[in-house]
Design an enzyme around this catalytic site. Structure first.
Site, PDB file in Angstrom:
ATOM      1  N   CYS A   2       4.605  -3.980   4.918  1.00 40.88           N
ATOM      2  CA  CYS A   2       5.062  -4.980   5.886  1.00 40.88           C
ATOM      3  C   CYS A   2       3.838  -5.726   6.381  1.00 40.88           C
ATOM      4  O   CYS A   2       3.077  -5.211   7.202  1.00 40.88           O
ATOM      5  CB  CYS A   2       5.808  -4.323   7.043  1.00 40.88           C
ATOM      6  SG  CYS A   2       6.501  -5.530   8.204  1.00 40.88           S
TER       7      CYS A   2
ATOM      8  N   GLU B 203       8.081 -10.380   2.012  1.00 35.03           N
ATOM      9  CA  GLU B 203       7.344  -9.667   0.981  1.00 35.03           C
ATOM     10  C   GLU B 203       7.071 -10.614  -0.188  1.00 35.03           C
ATOM     11  O   GLU B 203       7.806 -11.575  -0.388  1.00 35.03           O
ATOM     12  CB  GLU B 203       8.141  -8.438   0.517  1.00 35.03           C
ATOM     13  CG  GLU B 203       7.360  -7.488  -0.346  1.00 35.03           C
ATOM     14  CD  GLU B 203       6.053  -7.074   0.283  1.00 35.03           C
ATOM     15  OE1 GLU B 203       5.035  -7.760   0.019  1.00 35.03           O
ATOM     16  OE2 GLU B 203       6.028  -6.091   1.033  1.00 35.03           O
TER      17      GLU B 203
END
Length: 258
Positions: A2, A111
């Site tokens: 993350c 992402e």
């Protein structure tokens, strides 16, 4: 992994989901980056018997974990993530895993699928969000770093685990998601030791998230509008990425971003 996430929920939604007494008003944030302040939920001091006060509170901390024993943060790596599989063993995170577990509210995370070195395929950014919408709670760790002059900085990292099938097509890591029914157990550092909550540090269910291809404008922190989450046509087809859990590569590095 993350490395960027968003929180666009209203204070009222946070109050309801996390059982908080109050949350200061804040703007929607579409591109939260390392070193910026992030909203987290922590266990508050135990209320008096019979009190109606909630046992959780919200606070702002710096995204970038600094262990208490670090003398100069400028010479220490920026720890935005901690690997759930080894956090209990690592000197940087061991104490926080036992005493300072937190929740990090998010509307989703970004992402990047990055092709192998030498490939002609272009990188592609994805906005990964709960299929049903709403807020998700990432598992996190907090530490308060104190300088020689007595000033203090609250810092945090987000725990990651091996990706589920949906996210694995993009990257082999993903944030640990704590379901609402387990908030209390995760935050309870008085009676729940790391071994007692180890079962919570697993990938989210396969159908929990959906991945939306988005513009690479999210790479730049200055870009912070809702257009970052608008779906685009992917720059290339998405091949499967190897899953390190299926291979013995021996890489348990805590200091990498992924």
């Amino acid at each position: 992994m993350c490395g960027r996430f968003a929180l666009t929920a209203s204070p009222e939604e946070l109050l309801e989901l996390f059982g908080l007494l109050k949350v200061e008003d804040f703007p929607a944030r579409f591109n939260i980056a390392p070193t910026q302040p992030i909203l987290v939920v922590v266990a508050s001091e135990r209320p008096e018997p019979g009190s109606n006060l909630p046992d959780r509170k919200a606070m702002l901390v710096r995204w970038g974990f600094t262990p208490a024993w670090v003398k100069d943060p400028r010479s220490f790596p920026l720890l935005i993530n901690a690997r759930a599989e080894t956090a209990t063993e690592k000197a940087a995170f061991r104490a926080a895993m036992r005493h300072r577990r937190i929740l990090v509210p998010a509307s989703g995370f970004y992402e990047w699928h990055r092709p192998p070195k030498g490939s002609r395929e272009a990188s592609q950014a994805y906005w990964v969000r709960p299929k049903k919408g709403g807020i998700v709670a990432f598992a996190g760790l907090m530490e308060t770093w104190s300088s020689a002059d007595g000033s203090e900085v609250d810092t945090a990292a987000i725990l990651t685990t091996g990706a589920n099938k949906t996210v694995r097509q993009i990257h082999d890591r993903m944030p640990v998601v704590v379901p609402p029914e387990e908030f209390s157990r995760w935050l309870d550092c008085r009676t729940q030791e790391p071994r007692d909550i180890a079962d919570l540090m697993s990938p989210a269910p396969e159908d929990f998230f959906e991945a939306i291809p988005v513009s690479d404008r999210v790479n730049k922190v200055a870009n912070a509008g809702p257009d970052l989450q608008e779906e685009i046509t992917p720059v290339a087809s998405l091949p499967a990425v190897r899953n390190p859990a299926d291979e013995r590569d021996g890489d348990n590095g805590q200091l990498t971003l992924f």
